[in-house]
Design a protein around this motif. Structure first.
Motif: not given
Length: 117
Positions: A74-96
């Motif tokens: 309804a809102t043309n939205t996609v989300s990414l819930q990120m839990n238990s984050l690790k240093p290796e998750d560091t980066g620039v995240y892009y929607c596709a």
């Protein structure tokens, strides 16, 4: 013209959580698969997760069990819930739009995620 706008990045300590959002325009959102890529500090572009038009989801093995992708048509939205984050998750995240796990493509504005030890 298809446009996506990412938001929600930030800096957290390891073990923390962040929620990324992406709003898409210029397309029949319900008809498309959506997903996320990330570009690491080493400049590697990785596929992270996808949600298909039918609602099914897939995840890279490195994030499975910690990340959850969802969408609100309804809102043309996609989300990414990120839990238990690790240093290796560091980066620039892009929607596709129509993400290809085998051919990741990190382009656009993106949103920075930084996870400190």
């Amino acid at each position: 013209e298809v446009q996506v706008v990412e938001s929600g990045g930030g800096s957290v300590q390891a073990g923390g959580s962040l929620r990324l959002s992406c709003t898409a325009s210029g397309l029949a959102f319900d008809d498309y698969d959506m997903g996320w890529y990330r570009q690491t500090p080493g400049n590697e572009c990785e596929w992270v997760s996808s949600i298909m038009a039918d609602g099914s989801t897939t995840y890279a093995s490195s994030v499975k069990g910690r990340f959850a992708i969802s969408q609100v048509n309804a809102t043309n939205t996609v989300s990414l819930q990120m839990n238990s984050l690790k240093p290796e998750d560091t980066g620039v995240y892009y929607c596709a739009v129509d993400p290809d796990a085998g051919r990741p493509d990190c382009r656009g504005q993106g949103t920075q995620v930084t996870v400190s030890p």
